[in-house]
Each structure stands twice: as C-alpha cells, then as structure tokens.
Design a protein around this motif. Structure first.
Motif, short mmCIF file in Angstrom:
data_model
loop_
_atom_site.label_atom_id
_atom_site.label_comp_id
_atom_site.label_asym_id
_atom_site.label_seq_id
_atom_site.Cartn_x
_atom_site.Cartn_y
_atom_site.Cartn_z
N ASN A 91 0.84 -1.19 0.00
CA ASN A 91 0.00 0.00 0.00
C ASN A 91 0.88 1.24 0.00
OD1 ASN A 91 -2.27 -1.59 0.17
ND2 ASN A 91 -2.35 -1.49 2.41
N THR A 92 0.49 2.24 -0.76
CA THR A 92 1.24 3.49 -0.75
C THR A 92 0.49 4.49 0.11
OG1 THR A 92 0.11 4.26 -2.73
CG2 THR A 92 2.19 3.12 -3.04
N VAL A 93 1.25 5.33 0.79
CA VAL A 93 0.68 6.34 1.66
C VAL A 93 1.00 7.70 1.07
CG1 VAL A 93 0.67 7.29 3.99
CG2 VAL A 93 1.00 4.85 3.65
#
Length: 149
Positions: free
Chosen positions: A5-7
């Motif tokens: 997941n990218t933040v």
C-alpha cells in the motif's frame, strides 16, 4: 512498491483548514507549560493535517491570565525588556509589575516567543485572545473548553 500500500502525504491548503475555538483557564497553571500547549494549538500541530508553511491552527481564548503561576522566584527576578529605538530607550519591567499593570502580557509574550519568527508566526499570534478575568466576549463562536497542563 510491489503489492504494498502506498501512503500519500497530505499538504494542507489555506482554504481547507477548519478552525475551532478553544477556551483555556490559566488559573494556577505554570506559565511555560501553559504557553507551550497554547502555541501548539495556535500552530495546528495537534491536527493530522498540519503543514509547516500553512496556518493550520485554531483560535485560543485564555481566561484568568492574572492567576497564572510563575515557579520559584521568577515573580521577583524575571524581567521583560522593551526598547523605544532611541539611544538609552531600553525599559526593564519585572514580572510582578507586568502582572499588576497588564497581566495578559505575561501569557501573550510567552506564547509569542514559541511561535515561528516570520510572517506565519505574526498571523498565528492574532488567533490568541487573552483576558485577565474569567469573562470573555467570544460566546458567539461557541468555544470548547480544554484542559492544558
């Protein structure tokens, strides 16, 4: 990142900031700790949307400024300096005298020293409202009472 997941980092814009009003009772609280908490709220560091170059802070109303506590012998030994700009124009005011004449200035000066020394800090300090007694004229803003150390 593969499969992760990218933040995203959120950068607040001036129009996105929602401001709240808070009331702080200064009676019996140590000046430094109280001022640090107030400065944090004025800067907006208590919000997850805080951005360094944007005024994200809330409004703070301080009541009972005349009853703020100074630890140790600061009441007698602490001095505040002002200067008129002319030669020999320095004025020295002890803390006990400032408390008698302008008790709001004790908190105002302390908080101002904890804010950024630029145009952002000058804008943030305008959100601080300090009153010597227990009354304030900002009931229309429906301020929320908070407890600071």
């Amino acid at each position: 990142m593969e499969g992760g997941n990218t933040v995203k980092t959120i950068m607040a814009k001036p129009g996105q900031v929602e401001r709240k009003w808070y009331v702080v009772d200064a009676a019996g609280k140590p000046l430094g700790r109280l001022s640090a908490g107030i400065a944090r709220i004025l800067m907006g560091k208590h919000k997850p949307i805080w951005t360094p170059g944007v005024d994200c802070g809330d409004f703070v109303i301080v009541i009972n400024a005349e009853k703020v506590a100074l630890s140790g012998s600061k009441e007698l030994k602490k001095v505040y300096y002002d200067h008129s700009g002319y030669l020999g124009g320095q004025r020295v005011t002890p803390a006990w005298q400032l408390r008698q004449k302008k008790p709001e200035q004790l908190i105002y000066r302390s908080v101002k020293g904890m804010l950024p020394k630029n145009s952002l800090g000058r804008r943030q300090i305008t959100h601080l409202k300090v009153y010597a007694g227990p009354e304030h004229p900002h009931q229309a803003q429906q301020p929320e009472k908070i407890e600071l150390p």
